[in-house]
Enzyme design. Structure first.
Site, mmCIF file in Angstrom:
data_model
loop_
_atom_site.group_PDB
_atom_site.id
_atom_site.type_symbol
_atom_site.label_atom_id
_atom_site.label_comp_id
_atom_site.label_asym_id
_atom_site.label_seq_id
_atom_site.Cartn_x
_atom_site.Cartn_y
_atom_site.Cartn_z
ATOM 1 N N TYR A 2 -72.407 -127.065 -53.195
ATOM 2 C CA TYR A 2 -72.608 -127.321 -51.813
ATOM 3 C C TYR A 2 -71.645 -126.473 -51.195
ATOM 4 O O TYR A 2 -70.409 -126.705 -51.130
ATOM 5 C CB TYR A 2 -71.981 -128.799 -51.825
ATOM 6 C CG TYR A 2 -72.256 -129.425 -50.418
ATOM 7 C CD1 TYR A 2 -72.694 -128.521 -49.179
ATOM 8 C CD2 TYR A 2 -71.884 -130.863 -50.112
ATOM 9 C CE1 TYR A 2 -72.737 -129.224 -47.882
ATOM 10 C CE2 TYR A 2 -71.975 -131.325 -49.078
ATOM 11 C CZ TYR A 2 -72.294 -130.762 -47.983
ATOM 12 O OH TYR A 2 -72.542 -131.188 -46.559
ATOM 13 N N LYS A 18 -76.592 -125.546 -51.907
ATOM 14 C CA LYS A 18 -76.999 -126.386 -50.573
ATOM 15 C C LYS A 18 -75.988 -125.640 -49.290
ATOM 16 O O LYS A 18 -75.034 -125.616 -49.493
ATOM 17 C CB LYS A 18 -76.286 -127.974 -50.465
ATOM 18 C CG LYS A 18 -76.602 -128.598 -49.010
ATOM 19 C CD LYS A 18 -76.009 -130.206 -49.299
ATOM 20 C CE LYS A 18 -75.990 -130.815 -47.910
ATOM 21 N NZ LYS A 18 -75.167 -132.095 -47.818
#
Length: 304
Positions: free
Chosen positions: A136, A164
């Site tokens: 992320y 992400k």
């Protein structure tokens, strides 16, 4: 279960009762709506899931329930957001035992690690598990950027497979693709940039407003991937005022209020968060009700 890291992955809100315990009935109701809408996986214990207020036991309980309810239809991904490498490794190791299909990893929490420390944190977790991993990358909210050079190191681990992408720089999709080709899957992590990043080659969308509007979110993804861009743009223009609720520090309260209006959740949050009141509540509710008043008819997107 293998993960293709493609499609729509809801970052689910965590449902609570008025007493502050996990609301299993509300969780099941929302999960079924996501599945019926055609999502491709789910993510538990993320920022939108109020991870910082959940105990380890509660996170494990959410994973177990989701795995049992979904029965292998889509993968269950557990977010890891820890300050200690040791604790992150422990959770990663246990996640596989609980039936999780993959992990999403935030950089170390509370300590602003440098590039070497951050890379070593991710590597240590990757060494500890065979589960597929999505990094992320959100330097706006978490103050640590995973650079292209860091990804060069991280992608030496076969189970680090996706990112992400939440830098809020659409060009980063192209930078990643130019540097790494198809070695890394890219999932847009910012609702308001989804169409742009999907058009530029992102493989999927880790979505927030999907918690309240699952069908519209999946429809946009599938329309873009089917090349039906005019339809996708029209739907996205309607959706944008709602998607902008995902960019606020109170995104949890905003999205949970939207879930109430679409019949997919409750407003209950955990302190220090509090339910919305006054002019702020009226403003957010107006955005939601205005959108619902002209909610569009969707094409048969599941056939795409």
């Amino acid at each position: 279960m293998n993960i293709s890291w493609q499609g729509v992955f809801p970052a689910l809100t965590t449902k609570f009762t008025a007493e502050g315990t996990l609301d299993h009935a509300a969780f099941k109701h929302n999960l079924q709506a996501q599945l019926e809408a055609g999502v491709d996986g789910i993510i538990l214990g993320g920022s939108l899931g109020e991870a910082s207020t959940l105990t380890v036991v509660e996170k494990e309980e959410l994973v177990e329930r989701a795995v049992n309810l979904l029965e292998g239809k889509v993968p269950v991904v557990l977010n890891i957001a820890e300050g200690s490498t040791r604790e992150a490794v422990r959770i990663a190791e246990h996640a596989a035992e609980l039936g999780a299909s993959g992990l999403m990893l935030l950089p170390p929490m509370r300590y602003k690690a440098d590039d070497r420390e951050t890379a070593e944190y991710f590597k240590t977790i990757a060494r500890s598990t065979e589960l597929p991993i999505m990094i992320y990358n959100n330097p706006i909210d978490y103050k640590i950027e995973v650079t292209l050079d860091m990804f060069e190191e991280l992608l030496q681990f076969e189970n680090i497979q996706a990112v992400k992408e939440s830098t809020r720089d659409v060009s980063n999709v192209t930078r990643l693709r130019n540097r790494f080709g198809d070695r890394i899957k890219i999932l847009c992590g910012v609702d308001t940039l989804a169409v742009e990043e999907l058009v530029m080659g992102a493989d999927g969308w880790v979505a927030g407003l999907v918690c309240a509007f699952p069908r519209e979110t999946v429809a946009i993804y599938r329309l873009v991937k089917a090349g039906r861009l005019d339809e996708a743009r029209t739907l996205f223009r309607w959706f944008l005022p709602l998607l902008e609720l995902d960019l606020h520090p109170k995104l949890v309260q905003y999205i949970k209020l939207a879930e109430v209006h679409t019949g997919l959740g409750t407003e209950h949050v955990r302190a220090p968060r509090l339910p919305l009141v006054g002019a702020e509540r009226e403003r957010v509710e107006q955005i939601i009700t205005d959108a619902l008043a002209v909610r569009p008819q969707l094409p048969d997107y599941l056939a795409l």
